[in-house]
Enzyme design. Sequence first.
Site, PDB file in Angstrom:
ATOM      1  N   CYS A 200       0.791  -1.225   0.000  1.00 22.71           N
ATOM      2  CA  CYS A 200       0.000   0.000   0.000  1.00 22.71           C
ATOM      3  C   CYS A 200       0.829   1.284   0.000  1.00 22.71           C
ATOM      4  CB  CYS A 200      -0.990   0.005   1.163  1.00 22.71           C
ATOM      5  SG  CYS A 200      -0.380  -0.757   2.665  1.00 22.71           S
TER       6      CYS A 200
ATOM      7  N   ARG B 149       6.805 -11.406   5.114  1.00 17.90           N
ATOM      8  CA  ARG B 149       6.232 -11.264   6.451  1.00 17.90           C
ATOM      9  C   ARG B 149       6.861 -12.311   7.340  1.00 17.90           C
ATOM     10  NH1 ARG B 149      -0.232 -10.416   5.136  1.00 17.90           N
ATOM     11  NH2 ARG B 149       0.084  -8.600   3.784  1.00 17.90           N
TER      12      ARG B 149
ATOM     13  N   GLN C 196       1.291 -11.151  -3.616  1.00 21.78           N
ATOM     14  CA  GLN C 196      -0.142 -10.863  -3.532  1.00 21.78           C
ATOM     15  C   GLN C 196      -0.655 -10.373  -4.880  1.00 21.78           C
ATOM     16  OE1 GLN C 196       0.302  -7.865  -0.330  1.00 21.78           O
ATOM     17  NE2 GLN C 196      -1.270  -9.054   0.724  1.00 21.78           N
TER      18      GLN C 196
ATOM     19  N   ASP D 227      -2.424  -7.868  -5.514  1.00 24.83           N
ATOM     20  CA  ASP D 227      -2.856  -6.748  -4.690  1.00 24.83           C
ATOM     21  C   ASP D 227      -3.349  -5.580  -5.542  1.00 24.83           C
ATOM     22  OD1 ASP D 227      -3.282  -5.486  -2.338  1.00 24.83           O
ATOM     23  OD2 ASP D 227      -1.180  -5.061  -1.900  1.00 24.83           O
TER      24      ASP D 227
ATOM     25  N   HIS E 113      -5.024  -1.345  -4.988  1.00 28.06           N
ATOM     26  CA  HIS E 113      -5.546  -0.282  -4.136  1.00 28.06           C
ATOM     27  C   HIS E 113      -6.394   0.634  -4.995  1.00 28.06           C
ATOM     28  CE1 HIS E 113      -2.116  -1.807  -1.817  1.00 28.06           C
ATOM     29  NE2 HIS E 113      -2.952  -1.630  -0.821  1.00 28.06           N
TER      30      HIS E 113
ATOM     31  N   LYS F  54     -12.939  -5.049   7.092  1.00 28.51           N
ATOM     32  CA  LYS F  54     -12.752  -5.779   5.829  1.00 28.51           C
ATOM     33  C   LYS F  54     -13.827  -6.824   5.586  1.00 28.51           C
ATOM     34  CE  LYS F  54      -9.686  -9.170   7.928  1.00 28.51           C
ATOM     35  NZ  LYS F  54      -8.525 -10.012   7.794  1.00 28.51           N
TER      36      LYS F  54
ATOM     37  N   HIS G  34      -8.260  -1.563  -0.163  1.00 31.82           N
ATOM     38  CA  HIS G  34      -7.271  -2.603  -0.465  1.00 31.82           C
ATOM     39  C   HIS G  34      -8.065  -3.835  -0.873  1.00 31.82           C
ATOM     40  CE1 HIS G  34      -4.288  -0.723   2.536  1.00 31.82           C
ATOM     41  NE2 HIS G  34      -5.423  -0.115   2.771  1.00 31.82           N
TER      42      HIS G  34
END
Length: 635
Positions: free
Chosen positions: A333, A362, A380, A382, A384, A463, A509
Amino acid sequence: MTSKWSEVQILSRPPCLSKIIIEIEVLVDPIGIKSGEEILDIATAEELSIEGEKIYFDNSEESLTIIRHSCAHLLAQALKDLYPDAKFFVGPVIEDGFYYDFRVGESLTLDDLPKIEKRMKELSNKGSKIEKYVLSRDEGVEKFREDDLKIAVISKIESDELSIYKQGDFEDLCRGPHLPHTKMLSNFKLTKISGAYLGGKEGAEMLTRIYGVAFADKDALKEYITRIEEAKKRDHRKIGHDISLFKFDEDIGGGLPLWLPNGSRLRSKLENILYKAMRKRGYEPVRGPEILKSQAWKISGHYYNYKENMYFTQIDDEDKEQSSEYGIKPMNCVGHIKIYQDALRSYRDLPLKFFEFGVVHRHEKSGVLHGLLRVREFTQDDAHIFCTKEQVKDVILEVIDLITKIMATFGFSFEMELSTKPDNAIGEDAIWEEATKIIEKILKDSGHPFAVDEGGGAFYGPKIDFKITDAIGRKWQCGTIQIDLNLPERFDLEYVDENNNRARPIMIHRAAFGSFERFIAILIEHYAGEFPFFIAPTQIIIIPIAAPHQEYAKELKSMLMDLDIDVDILDRNESLNKRVRNAEKQKVPMIVVIGDAEVAEKRVAIRDRRKKEQYNLSIDEFKNLIKENMSEVGF
RNA sequence: GCCCAUAUGGCUCAGAGGUAGAGCACUUCCUUGGUAAGGAAGAGGUCACGGGUUCAAUUCCCGUUAUGGGCUCCA
């Protein structure tokens, strides 16, 4: 109550006979009562004069609850016999069986389970009544004063009365419900042994836990064991190894996957399909760096709220304190936010959708790493989305639509779950409340059923999680949509609204697969390694029968590569049978065998995994078949 | 991170206090085969890593690393 033991003793008779008698007699003798949500055994129901729905000795959920609870006691009784110094904590029924936590002087291993199981069988065969009596709290404390674990259990009980269940010379503090007699326990199995923290609290004493499962009859137990074996066969770590998708290496480090060519082919196919789906929906590809200055993570809040999961590194002069500390990204992000800030954004630009197949690291505790399902480095899918408050609803609905289409393509059904504010949340309550309300309304309006996980949200916002169900009924958490009103605030994000005023965008997200690693692990287990044509690492294997057919094989390969199909030719000096076998073992969807006839007539002989049959096509027909296979996909 | 277990050629696994074996895979040769293992020969391991015990350790002990089963379900 008066127990009739005839029907239970027959459990040791031939199965057909026992079954019939069980059906007749056990139906007459209930083992418990269901009153509202509560399941009571007969002793307790009589004691409290409660009436309700009768529970019989079968494989119903209610009945299994009673059976398994008693089985946990049988386990404890056997342990007490074998290890007289054993002390017991709790032995509850769980989703898929039961366990008992206990402390014992020596360390037990998996090899000890058969011995314990055998003792349980002996105790069950011998049989004893299970009887209940009640003590006052003081009497209970006195009775167990030598047993610190039971005292710990009692301290958590609020009631003034404690109930004790007694079978033979074994007694245990327990609220029940229990069967009336241990002879009813003959279809059980001890499944796992492990350590477990006392009370589930990290740092507390580690007790030994033995897991088991029990059923009313032999068939159900057998079916359960078969199901476990089926899941084992699908284990993505085993299949991943068998068909060379990925590996781990001690020298590289735990939780850091190495993607072999086959696995990488599969990944690229997923990436390509997803890339196209994103572009079609107006997403823009972007890319941020792997490491960012710690200062950026301080602004985002990760430095304080997510530090235990992050890796840091020192760059340039190590003496220069903070300025030289960088954090390896655990999320994408922050990079995307900086990209948003590359230009002054207008309301006309919104919603602005940035996506990245972002590699993140992570830190996971060493003990939780598990194949591709729990790793320390992953990618990911991912994105945004920066939008106005008014746009949130449509944006979320579009994401739900995308995820619905993706999951349908792979044959997954799914449920949604709303997760609300966690303890380590940042930002004001009012903001959280507003965001949560927005999601709640969307979910209600969407008509999809959803559950609520109180306190399960990310630290920056509430979420929606997607839980998919695979081919053998297991549930996995994958996609997620997270509303974020905090990061735009922290990074002071703005756009110019229609009145030429500065306004704050909302950030969403979202991920559909979650991570490629995890999603691929799920796909492997879902398909048992037999991937559908459109994602199979090798889609077609061509086997030329002999040397003269190799030229034609190359022609076919070239034609297929032009159609973006991954093809291998198996032309090694091995027998035809062996090459077919090797190709089959690779779980390839389609094997093309070519010999004199095919070369002469420009045809192909196809061995089709899905249809489980062989057929022969002309080149044009073959081409059309491939095109058809590929056009079926797309989100 | 914590508890327990495991760690032997590329893979799957035997094995014993006196420095190792099988099958598959690999290499070469023979075989040119019509839909799940054709045949022969060969190469390949300081028995995960680091300490210790012992005349001697890959085998026993300790540590490290990695892997596996768990660590949410509350009498």
